[in-house]
Motif scaffolding. Sequence first.
Motif, PDB file in Angstrom:
ATOM      1  N   THR A 199       5.225  10.196  -4.094  1.00 39.03           N
ATOM      2  CA  THR A 199       6.438  11.007  -4.120  1.00 39.03           C
ATOM      3  C   THR A 199       7.454  10.380  -5.067  1.00 39.03           C
ATOM      4  OG1 THR A 199       7.567   9.772  -2.358  1.00 39.03           O
ATOM      5  CG2 THR A 199       6.039  11.539  -1.679  1.00 39.03           C
ATOM      6  N   PRO A 200       8.541  11.087  -5.406  1.00 36.37           N
ATOM      7  CA  PRO A 200       9.595  10.465  -6.213  1.00 36.37           C
ATOM      8  C   PRO A 200      10.118   9.169  -5.596  1.00 36.37           C
ATOM      9  CG  PRO A 200       9.909  12.830  -6.174  1.00 36.37           C
ATOM     10  CD  PRO A 200       8.797  12.529  -5.206  1.00 36.37           C
ATOM     11  N   HIS A 201      10.198   9.113  -4.258  1.00 36.62           N
ATOM     12  CA  HIS A 201      10.712   7.897  -3.617  1.00 36.62           C
ATOM     13  C   HIS A 201       9.722   6.743  -3.745  1.00 36.62           C
ATOM     14  CE1 HIS A 201      14.334   6.760  -1.473  1.00 36.62           C
ATOM     15  NE2 HIS A 201      13.604   5.916  -0.758  1.00 36.62           N
ATOM     16  N   SER A 202       8.435   7.065  -3.867  1.00 37.51           N
ATOM     17  CA  SER A 202       7.443   6.013  -4.118  1.00 37.51           C
ATOM     18  C   SER A 202       7.757   5.295  -5.422  1.00 37.51           C
ATOM     19  CB  SER A 202       6.035   6.611  -4.201  1.00 37.51           C
ATOM     20  OG  SER A 202       5.691   7.324  -3.046  1.00 37.51           O
ATOM     21  N   LEU A 203       8.266   6.054  -6.408  1.00 39.75           N
ATOM     22  CA  LEU A 203       8.601   5.466  -7.699  1.00 39.75           C
ATOM     23  C   LEU A 203       9.860   4.605  -7.603  1.00 39.75           C
ATOM     24  CD1 LEU A 203       7.816   8.560  -9.940  1.00 39.75           C
ATOM     25  CD2 LEU A 203       6.383   6.544  -9.539  1.00 39.75           C
ATOM     26  N   ARG A 204      10.755   4.939  -6.710  1.00 43.72           N
ATOM     27  CA  ARG A 204      11.926   4.086  -6.452  1.00 43.72           C
ATOM     28  C   ARG A 204      11.459   2.740  -5.888  1.00 43.72           C
ATOM     29  NH1 ARG A 204      17.489   4.430  -5.526  1.00 43.72           N
ATOM     30  NH2 ARG A 204      18.319   3.390  -3.680  1.00 43.72           N
ATOM     31  N   HIS A 205      10.543   2.798  -4.930  1.00 42.49           N
ATOM     32  CA  HIS A 205       9.976   1.566  -4.384  1.00 42.49           C
ATOM     33  C   HIS A 205       9.230   0.783  -5.462  1.00 42.49           C
ATOM     34  CE1 HIS A 205      11.260   2.768  -0.520  1.00 42.49           C
ATOM     35  NE2 HIS A 205      10.247   3.540  -0.198  1.00 42.49           N
ATOM     36  N   TYR A 206       8.551   1.514  -6.334  1.00 43.22           N
ATOM     37  CA  TYR A 206       7.797   0.868  -7.412  1.00 43.22           C
ATOM     38  C   TYR A 206       8.724   0.043  -8.291  1.00 43.22           C
ATOM     39  CZ  TYR A 206       5.302   0.426 -11.863  1.00 43.22           C
ATOM     40  OH  TYR A 206       4.734  -0.060 -13.007  1.00 43.22           O
ATOM     41  N   MET A 207       9.844   0.640  -8.690  1.00 45.21           N
ATOM     42  CA  MET A 207      10.784  -0.080  -9.547  1.00 45.21           C
ATOM     43  C   MET A 207      11.259  -1.357  -8.870  1.00 45.21           C
ATOM     44  SD  MET A 207      14.085  -1.086 -10.180  1.00 45.21           S
ATOM     45  CE  MET A 207      15.077  -0.097  -9.074  1.00 45.21           C
ATOM     46  N   ALA A 208      11.701  -1.242  -7.631  1.00 40.19           N
ATOM     47  CA  ALA A 208      12.257  -2.398  -6.932  1.00 40.19           C
ATOM     48  C   ALA A 208      11.217  -3.503  -6.771  1.00 40.19           C
ATOM     49  CB  ALA A 208      12.784  -1.966  -5.569  1.00 40.19           C
ATOM     50  N   SER A 209      10.009  -3.126  -6.385  1.00 42.10           N
ATOM     51  CA  SER A 209       8.974  -4.134  -6.166  1.00 42.10           C
ATOM     52  C   SER A 209       8.567  -4.807  -7.467  1.00 42.10           C
ATOM     53  CB  SER A 209       7.752  -3.496  -5.493  1.00 42.10           C
ATOM     54  OG  SER A 209       7.152  -2.519  -6.329  1.00 42.10           O
ATOM     55  N   ARG A 210       8.496  -4.032  -8.541  1.00 45.42           N
ATOM     56  CA  ARG A 210       8.118  -4.593  -9.836  1.00 45.42           C
ATOM     57  C   ARG A 210       9.170  -5.595 -10.335  1.00 45.42           C
ATOM     58  NH1 ARG A 210       4.080  -4.717 -13.473  1.00 45.42           N
ATOM     59  NH2 ARG A 210       5.063  -3.522 -15.127  1.00 45.42           N
ATOM     60  N   TYR A 211      10.443  -5.238 -10.187  1.00 43.69           N
ATOM     61  CA  TYR A 211      11.491  -6.132 -10.650  1.00 43.69           C
ATOM     62  C   TYR A 211      11.535  -7.409  -9.816  1.00 43.69           C
ATOM     63  CZ  TYR A 211      13.640  -3.398 -14.328  1.00 43.69           C
ATOM     64  OH  TYR A 211      13.878  -2.770 -15.519  1.00 43.69           O
ATOM     65  N   LEU A 212      11.416  -7.275  -8.503  1.00 44.05           N
ATOM     66  CA  LEU A 212      11.417  -8.455  -7.651  1.00 44.05           C
ATOM     67  C   LEU A 212      10.209  -9.338  -7.940  1.00 44.05           C
ATOM     68  CD1 LEU A 212      12.585  -6.863  -4.294  1.00 44.05           C
ATOM     69  CD2 LEU A 212      13.823  -8.590  -5.617  1.00 44.05           C
ATOM     70  N   TYR A 270      12.538  -4.630   0.951  1.00 43.86           N
ATOM     71  CA  TYR A 270      11.597  -5.234  -0.002  1.00 43.86           C
ATOM     72  C   TYR A 270      11.338  -6.714   0.282  1.00 43.86           C
ATOM     73  CZ  TYR A 270      12.740  -0.868  -2.268  1.00 43.86           C
ATOM     74  OH  TYR A 270      12.930   0.475  -2.518  1.00 43.86           O
ATOM     75  N   VAL A 271      11.407  -7.069   1.550  1.00 44.95           N
ATOM     76  CA  VAL A 271      11.242  -8.461   1.944  1.00 44.95           C
ATOM     77  C   VAL A 271       9.911  -9.042   1.482  1.00 44.95           C
ATOM     78  CG1 VAL A 271      10.310  -7.824   4.211  1.00 44.95           C
ATOM     79  CG2 VAL A 271      11.381 -10.064   3.890  1.00 44.95           C
ATOM     80  N   HIS A 272       8.862  -8.219   1.403  1.00 44.73           N
ATOM     81  CA  HIS A 272       7.533  -8.719   1.033  1.00 44.73           C
ATOM     82  C   HIS A 272       7.411  -9.022  -0.462  1.00 44.73           C
ATOM     83  CE1 HIS A 272       6.325  -7.800   5.052  1.00 44.73           C
ATOM     84  NE2 HIS A 272       6.501  -6.502   4.893  1.00 44.73           N
ATOM     85  N   ASP A 293       0.811  -1.226   0.000  1.00 46.18           N
ATOM     86  CA  ASP A 293       0.000   0.000   0.000  1.00 46.18           C
ATOM     87  C   ASP A 293       0.841   1.271   0.000  1.00 46.18           C
ATOM     88  OD1 ASP A 293       0.973  -0.163   2.560  1.00 46.18           O
ATOM     89  OD2 ASP A 293      -0.959  -0.013   3.566  1.00 46.18           O
ATOM     90  N   GLU A 294       2.170   1.130   0.080  1.00 44.70           N
ATOM     91  CA  GLU A 294       3.070   2.285   0.004  1.00 44.70           C
ATOM     92  C   GLU A 294       3.645   2.472  -1.394  1.00 44.70           C
ATOM     93  OE1 GLU A 294       5.714   2.701   3.672  1.00 44.70           O
ATOM     94  OE2 GLU A 294       5.127   0.596   3.792  1.00 44.70           O
ATOM     95  N   ILE A 295       3.156   1.696  -2.354  1.00 44.52           N
ATOM     96  CA  ILE A 295       3.709   1.694  -3.704  1.00 44.52           C
ATOM     97  C   ILE A 295       2.584   1.850  -4.713  1.00 44.52           C
ATOM     98  CG2 ILE A 295       5.016   0.342  -5.390  1.00 44.52           C
ATOM     99  CD1 ILE A 295       6.297  -1.131  -3.038  1.00 44.52           C
ATOM    100  N   PRO A 296       2.728   2.743  -5.689  1.00 36.13           N
ATOM    101  CA  PRO A 296       1.680   2.894  -6.713  1.00 36.13           C
ATOM    102  C   PRO A 296       1.599   1.661  -7.604  1.00 36.13           C
ATOM    103  CG  PRO A 296       3.605   4.187  -7.298  1.00 36.13           C
ATOM    104  CD  PRO A 296       3.862   3.674  -5.911  1.00 36.13           C
ATOM    105  N   SER A 297       0.445   1.465  -8.193  1.00 39.79           N
ATOM    106  CA  SER A 297       0.268   0.368  -9.136  1.00 39.79           C
ATOM    107  C   SER A 297       0.778   0.795 -10.506  1.00 39.79           C
ATOM    108  CB  SER A 297      -1.208  -0.010  -9.237  1.00 39.79           C
ATOM    109  OG  SER A 297      -1.938   1.059  -9.823  1.00 39.79           O
TER     110      SER A 297
END
Length: 299
Positions: free
Chosen positions: A244-257, A281-283, A110-114
């Motif tokens: 935020t811009p950092h949300s997009l950083r999380h987005y990249m990492a979660s998408r790749y994982l 990004y353990v989840h 819920d902290e990451i955009p779709s």
Amino acid sequence: TLWLDSITVEPATARYYRRHAETIRAALGTTRIDQLKRGHVEQLYRDLARSGRADGKGMEPGTVRQIHAVLTLALDYAESFEWIPDNVATKAKKKLPKANGQNAKAVTADEIPSAEQVTAMIAEAGPVFGTLITVLAHCGMRRGEACGLKWSDVDLKAGTLTIQRSIDEQAGMAPREKGRKAGGTVRMDLAPFCVQALQAHRDTFGPSFNPYVFGPNRGDTPLTGKAVSRKVAAAADATGPHWTPHSLRHYMASRYLDSGASLAQVAARLGDTVEVTARVYVHFIKSSEGTAANLLDTI
């Protein structure tokens, strides 16, 4: 104060030292430095961990350890002038609270955009800032790194990009270049859609206008971090939840994982250690691996 005045560091680092030095002074300022004991320092760490924040809550273990580092440096300085027989902070180190992954906290979904939300943000932002959001979401770079990206760092023919600087912003001063937060450089491959977005951007606002990829149309100055945050927030707020811009950083990492990339691949792309990436990004960790550059055909 003498130690702080004697060192030459980046302005942001100086502010960091002074902020922690004020915390130390408030707690230990009534004790003469040559009478400071290990017990004083250990009690300081306990007090900070229990109720050291302005709101009365305990400080994070990482913050207490940062304060310990500043105190250790200051006492090293005093010891070098023989004002004290030894550095009691080094003896008190065993009583520090255990670091919680360098203050890295696990990110949840819920902290990451779709993907749909990011796509809507790109469309809302328009050609220039849509490309910026595309690069942030695909490359996972920090806000200041996006500001510092130059056309000389981008090889569209090879489909690669290198992150080697950030932009430092201080009140009342012009933005200036500095090294990456984690040091070193990060080189990454780009998916075709990102290459296409950058190529279109270059055709319109290439290096003949500004050496910075996302700098103003004319001149040689970079985009500011505040401007990046405003543009990302405006695009997000117009299409859905606030990001935020950092949300997009999380987005990249979660998408790749989530698509099968290994921790090592994602950590390399983020410019972080595998340990920190695993904690944050353990989840999203899966057992399969892939080729990070081409895992995703779309944003």
